[in-house]
Design a protein around this motif. Structure first.
Motif, short mmCIF file in Angstrom:
data_model
loop_
_atom_site.label_atom_id
_atom_site.label_comp_id
_atom_site.label_asym_id
_atom_site.label_seq_id
_atom_site.Cartn_x
_atom_site.Cartn_y
_atom_site.Cartn_z
N GLU A 230 0.84 -1.20 0.00
CA GLU A 230 0.00 0.00 0.00
C GLU A 230 0.87 1.24 0.00
N LEU A 231 0.56 2.19 -0.89
CA LEU A 231 1.29 3.45 -0.98
C LEU A 231 0.94 4.34 0.21
N ASP A 232 1.95 4.81 0.94
CA ASP A 232 1.71 5.76 2.03
C ASP A 232 1.43 7.15 1.46
N LYS A 233 0.72 7.94 2.26
CA LYS A 233 0.30 9.27 1.80
C LYS A 233 1.48 10.19 1.52
N GLN A 234 2.62 9.98 2.22
CA GLN A 234 3.76 10.87 2.00
C GLN A 234 4.46 10.60 0.68
N TYR A 235 4.06 9.50 -0.01
CA TYR A 235 4.67 9.18 -1.29
C TYR A 235 3.73 9.51 -2.44
N ILE A 236 3.03 10.62 -2.30
CA ILE A 236 2.06 11.04 -3.31
C ILE A 236 2.30 12.51 -3.62
N ARG A 237 2.38 12.83 -4.92
CA ARG A 237 2.45 14.23 -5.34
C ARG A 237 1.08 14.58 -5.94
N GLN A 238 0.24 15.22 -5.11
CA GLN A 238 -1.07 15.63 -5.57
C GLN A 238 -0.93 16.75 -6.61
N PHE A 239 -1.84 16.75 -7.59
CA PHE A 239 -1.88 17.78 -8.63
C PHE A 239 -0.52 17.95 -9.30
N ALA A 240 0.07 16.80 -9.62
CA ALA A 240 1.29 16.85 -10.41
C ALA A 240 1.03 17.51 -11.75
N HIS A 241 -0.19 17.36 -12.25
CA HIS A 241 -0.68 18.05 -13.45
C HIS A 241 -2.09 18.53 -13.15
N TYR A 242 -2.53 19.52 -13.94
CA TYR A 242 -3.92 19.96 -13.82
C TYR A 242 -4.74 19.26 -14.92
N GLY A 243 -4.68 17.98 -14.89
CA GLY A 243 -5.34 17.10 -15.84
C GLY A 243 -4.83 15.69 -15.60
N TYR A 244 -5.42 14.74 -16.29
CA TYR A 244 -4.98 13.35 -16.13
C TYR A 244 -3.48 13.24 -16.44
N VAL A 245 -2.79 12.39 -15.71
CA VAL A 245 -1.38 12.10 -16.01
C VAL A 245 -1.37 10.93 -16.99
N TYR A 246 -1.18 11.28 -18.27
CA TYR A 246 -1.33 10.28 -19.33
C TYR A 246 -0.07 9.45 -19.57
N CYS A 247 1.10 10.06 -19.41
CA CYS A 247 2.30 9.38 -19.86
C CYS A 247 3.49 9.77 -18.99
N MET A 248 4.39 8.83 -18.81
CA MET A 248 5.62 9.05 -18.05
C MET A 248 6.73 8.22 -18.66
N LEU A 249 7.95 8.68 -18.47
CA LEU A 249 9.11 7.86 -18.82
C LEU A 249 10.30 8.35 -18.01
N ASP A 270 -3.25 18.74 -19.03
CA ASP A 270 -3.12 20.20 -19.01
C ASP A 270 -2.19 20.71 -20.09
N GLY A 271 -1.65 19.82 -20.92
CA GLY A 271 -0.78 20.23 -22.00
C GLY A 271 0.63 20.54 -21.58
N VAL A 272 1.01 20.24 -20.35
CA VAL A 272 2.32 20.58 -19.81
C VAL A 272 3.17 19.31 -19.66
N ILE A 273 4.46 19.45 -19.87
CA ILE A 273 5.42 18.38 -19.60
C ILE A 273 6.26 18.84 -18.40
N ARG A 274 6.38 17.95 -17.42
CA ARG A 274 7.15 18.30 -16.22
C ARG A 274 8.32 17.33 -16.06
N LEU A 275 9.45 17.89 -15.63
CA LEU A 275 10.64 17.12 -15.34
C LEU A 275 10.82 17.05 -13.83
N GLU A 300 -4.62 21.38 -24.31
CA GLU A 300 -4.20 20.55 -25.43
C GLU A 300 -3.31 19.44 -24.86
N ALA A 301 -3.92 18.32 -24.57
CA ALA A 301 -3.28 17.28 -23.76
C ALA A 301 -2.02 16.72 -24.41
N VAL A 302 -1.05 16.36 -23.57
CA VAL A 302 0.12 15.59 -23.98
C VAL A 302 -0.25 14.12 -23.78
N LEU A 303 -0.35 13.39 -24.89
CA LEU A 303 -0.88 12.03 -24.84
C LEU A 303 0.21 10.97 -24.79
#
Length: 927
Positions: A230-249, A270-275, A300-303
């Motif tokens: 089970e993921l603990d609450k401290q290991y969560i980044r809420q609102f990492a995007h202002y939209g669904y998180v579609y893709c990661m690498l 949200d159309g944003v890419i975050r590093l 304009e979502a990043v898919l």
């Protein structure tokens, strides 16, 4: 990778996409042609000037649900489906290795660990599962304390041993597997399957709560075992995007000179890419270090994302592709793809592959020019992957047409040259061989037969064989003679093995569209190769040629291998015997004869054939002196009617239960021996183990005996003169019949007693009509000695190549206790076990038939020794002509549909046959 968790299909074929920020409809007009592609670079259109290289479709794998996620390891393709399964396919054979039923919701993301030992899957059931890629068991099941919704994507840092997931609730969460033993065990009731949904489980009007549907009993079949984390609450980044998180690498070596340092890159609705920087000291926690925005409209979502070196590619709506330099964090290119919304990106070999709504794949080079485009799927392409497999650049696509396509994108890299031929080269040669319409029965294809023979001869020449075209009487097709000479140091003692086959095929016009593709264009689907002649007999021929070349390359060919490949087998081997006799000195001496022109009894257990029936084809014609007459005007008891006479004579040929009434017909036939009875016992036990619906073992054995070791007579068709109406008394009537002969009967003697018997019975009619009996074709039966060296060598090779036997059922199968003599099998007439019945048994590995989980065995897979009811005219002739024993290796399965629509050969059977031939050519001279 993108997936719409709840697609809505309208009658017009529209699919609605919701990305958490905007709504957009996808539609595709398949009638619009796609013109030459161009690239937009900062507002300029740059047309590609380089010639396109069309990719080769290696194989298409079918399923019954959409393919939403793909990853490729060094050995397997892993595909996540809309139904919650993970499909596993072998890259060697394209057979489905496993179906992992792992999730209650659609599998939206897949990821492999760097060492490829772990497979991570995320899904619409709010779960991330971790699988062992060797035995496909579940190691961990990870879930969040929050209602995260669908988990669109998953990544894994092998350095930090940390799993990252991107969720529908806009969060990124992570779990450090190094802490799994120190964290407390979660409460069973906190699992997502026990939680209420705030929307679907909320009270409706009047406070009435809809009864909550119960999950299926037991859940997904393979979602068991392993640790629940089970993921603990401290290991969560809420609102990492202002939209669904579609893709990661994960990307390495971007922020520093350390090539092992990793950063996480995410794209969202949200159309944003975050590093994100990964904090190794804090359980892999993420800290935002940069945000990439292109200044376009929000939402304009990043898919989808792909990375190559320090360049990042992002796919968006309307075919937009952004190219980012991660070192400078700048947008360096904006490309416009013709794929509509870009749903998946892959990079490899210096190329960028884009795909999406249109089903088209568009490929860009490093100058951002369109190199080529091709229609990969009929509908949306939702996933893709690039890999180098056996020095071959491979591109894999999956879509909502329920298929996976595997492409050879051969222009991506220059593969290193290798003298050793590969199975890919084998299939390429076979594909070319299949393309020749070598139909010997149709004069229209005489040129194709010659070109097919020339191509096969060129294959022999390229591998170093000495070749000759042995002419036959015109208009028959030539015989190809090819000789591979063994080790020169052993010239005095070299044995000689003759391989016999045929390059001609039966017609396959496909006018009614029953074939799944062009019969003369090799097509790979679901681990099988489809095409006319692929099983009968072009595939086995090519496998044998490549096997000899393997030994030559290894300098392990100690025997001479002689190939005699004719072009008239499907027409009774016309001209073959004369061609062999006229060139016997050129062919030389022979120690053993090997052929491969038949099939297993079912689709699971290899076989060796030691007996074939012979055949006589005859035409029986009755003619009268009067012309065609009218039955009302001229019909009377005084008139000798040709059709009536013919029927009366034919009726004398057979008695009850198909017994042939020709005097002396059965006299030469050998009785069944006790040893042969034991062979039938082994056959029935094996067949019933895989398909108990075949019934009683004794009746099954009787049915097989009557097909294999009993002679039979069949009347095939009638033909009469005159117009086709019900009032005509035909002047002439004829019938075509065949007699299947068994060992110890000779075709010449049976033809004689058949002719004498028909004339004798006709004379008893005292008819004024005339009887004519014509023997159109005859072939001798064959019975091999399955105790000799060649059969034993074949058996050893089969057991070594095919490995362990399939699992056995817990319930035992009654063995055949006793078999009566030839005419006393049964008091009642059994239902025959036809080739179709045997072929349509349960498929191995599908949960029925062979039970892989009960009584597993490590015993090598011993072949069944069988006989066959069909005929191969040349085999007994070659035995007598060269005074050498013959053996017959069936390469195909019972379901290969030879001579029928959709003829096929399992790719594993082709490559394993190559290995078997190799071992036989190598080991037989040592016997």
């Amino acid at each position: 990778m993108y997936h719409d968790p709840k697609p809505v299909e309208s009658p017009s074929g529209l699919e609605v996409f919701r990305n958490g920020a905007i709504g957009r409809k996808w539609t595709r007009d398949t009638t619009v042609p796609h013109e030459a592609m161009e690239v937009e670079v900062h507002g300029r259109r740059a047309a590609s000037t380089k010639p396109a290289v069309t990719p080769v479709l290696l194989h298409r794998l079918r399923h019954d649900k959409s393919i939403l996620a793909l990853v490729v390891s060094s050995t397997n393709i892993f595909a996540g489906t809309q139904g919650g399964e993970i499909l596993v396919y072998s890259l060697d054979t394209y057979e489905r290795v496993a179906v992992i039923e792992g999730h209650r919701g659609s599998v939206l993301g897949l990821c492999l660990s760097q060492d490829q030992d772990l497979l991570f899957s995320s899904a619409g059931d709010r779960i991330v599962n971790v699988w062992n890629t060797q035995n496909f068991s579940r190691l961990y099941s990870i879930y969040s304390t929050y209602d995260v919704g669908d988990i669109f994507c998953v990544s894994y840092s092998s350095t930090l041993q940390t799993v990252y997931l991107g969720a529908q609730n806009t969060s990124i969460q992570w779990y450090d597997l190094r802490e799994k033993d120190t964290r407390p065990q979660p409460s069973p009731t906190s699992h997502p399957s026990f939680r209420e949904d705030r929307f679907f489980d909320s009270p409706g009007p009047g406070g009435v709560r809809t009864p909550r549907p119960q999950p299926p009993e037991g859940g997904p079949r393979h979602a068991t075992g392993g640790r629940i984390l089970e993921l603990d609450k401290q290991y969560i980044r809420q609102f990492a995007h202002y939209g669904y998180v579609y893709c990661m690498l994960l990307a390495r070596g971007i922020l520093s000179d350390d090539p092992t340092e990793e950063i996480l890159i995410s794209g969202g609705g949200d159309g944003v890419i975050r590093l994100w920087q990964l904090d190794a000291a804090n359980g892999g926690a993420i800290h935002e270090i940069h945000k990439l925005e292109d200044g376009r409209e929000e939402g304009e979502a990043v898919l989808t994302l792909a990375v190559e070196g320090t360049f990042l590619y992002s796919g968006r709506l309307d075919g937009e592709i952004n190219v980012w330099d991660l070192e400078t964090k700048q947008l360096v290119r904006n490309l416009k793809a013709e794929t509509d919304d870009v749903l998946t990106l892959s990079v490899g070999g210096g190329f960028l592959f884009t795909a999406g709504v249109s089903g088209i794949v568009q490929k860009f080079n490093r100058q951002y020019e369109t190199v080529t485009e091709f229609q990969a799927h009929d509908r949306l392409i939702l996933a893709s992957a690039f890999a180098i497999i056996n020095d071959r650049p491979t591109f894999v696509t999956g879509g909502n047409d329920n298929t996976i396509a595997v492409w050879n994108v051969r222009d991506c890299i220059s593969a290193p040259s290798s003298k050793r031929t590969s199975n890919e080269h084998l299939i390429e040669s076979l594909k070319q061989f299949i393309s020749f319409r070598t139909v010997s029965s149709d004069p229209r294809y005489k040129g194709d037969c010659r070109r097919g023979a020339s191509y096969l001869r060129s294959v022999f020449k390229n591998f170093g064989a000495a070749t000759e075209m042995l002419n036959t009487e015109d208009p028959y097709n030539p015989v190809i003679l090819a000789k591979f000479r063994g080790n020169p140091a052993k010239s005095a003692s070299r044995k000689k093995i003759l391989f016999y086959g045929h390059y001609d095929v039966i017609p396959a016009e496909n006018e009614q569209g029953k074939w799944i593709g062009d019969p003369f264009s090799l097509l790979g689907i679901d681990g099988y190769l489809y095409g006319r002649g692929v099983s009968d007999n072009k595939g086995p021929i090519m496998a044998a040629i490549y096997a000899v070349n393997d030994l030559k390359e290894e300098q392990a060919l100690d025997s001479d291998v002689i190939f005699l490949i004719e072009g008239e087998e499907e027409c009774g081997s016309r001209g073959f015997e004369d061609a062999v006799r006229n060139n016997k000195e050129l062919i030389g001496n022979v120690d053993w004869i090997l052929l491969a022109n038949s099939y297993w009894l079912d689709d699971h257990v290899p076989c060796l054939t030691y007996g074939l029936r012979g055949v006589i084809h005859a035409t029986i014609k009755v003619e009268s002196q009067h012309p065609d007459l009218h039955s009302g005007v001229d019909g009377s008891a005084m008139l000798d009617e040709s059709l009536k006479d013919l029927i009366m004579v034919l009726a004398k040929l057979m008695g009850p239960e198909g017994k042939i009434e020709i005097p002396g017909f059965y006299d030469p036939i050998l009785p069944i021996s006790n040893e042969e009875k034991r062979l039938y016992s082994e056959i029935t036990e094996t067949l019933l183990r895989g398909n108990p619906e075949l019934g009683d073992p004794r009746q099954l054995a009787i049915s097989l005996m009557r097909r294999w070791r009993e002679a039979s007579l069949t009347i095939h068709r009638f033909h009469t003169s005159g117009p086709e109406n019900s009032t005509i008394i035909p002047r002439m009537a004829e019938a075509s019949l065949s007699l299947r002969l068994v060992p110890n009967q000779t075709s010449a003697e049976v033809a004689r007693i058949l002719t004498d018997f028909l004339h004798s019975e006709f004379a008893k009619l005292a008819s004024q009509n005339r009887l004519e009996v014509t023997i159109d074709h005859q072939a001798e039966p064959w019975l091999g000695d399955f105790h000799n060296e060649i059969f034993k060598t074949l058996e050893e090779a089969i057991m070594e190549v095919w490995g362990p036997t399939p699992g056995r059922r817990k319930s035992s199968v009654s063995t055949l206790k006793s078999i009566s003599e030839r005419h006393g099998y049964s008091d009642s007439k059994p239902s025959p076990a036809t080739s179709s019945t045997l072929a349509n048994g349960p498929a191995e590995g599908d949960g029925v038939g062979y039970d892989e989980t009960s009584e597993p065995t490590t015993l090598a897979r011993k072949p069944l020794y069988i006989r066959e009811g069909g005929s191969i005219p040349s085999i007994r002739f070659l035995e007598k002509e060269f005074e050498a024993p013959a053996a017959h290796l069936p390469c195909g399965q019972a379901s290969d549909s030879a001579h029928l629509d959709n003829e096929r050969l399992r790719q594993l059977n082709l490559t394993n046959s190559r290995e078997i031939f190799k071992k036989v050519f190598r080991d037989l001279p040592k016997k």
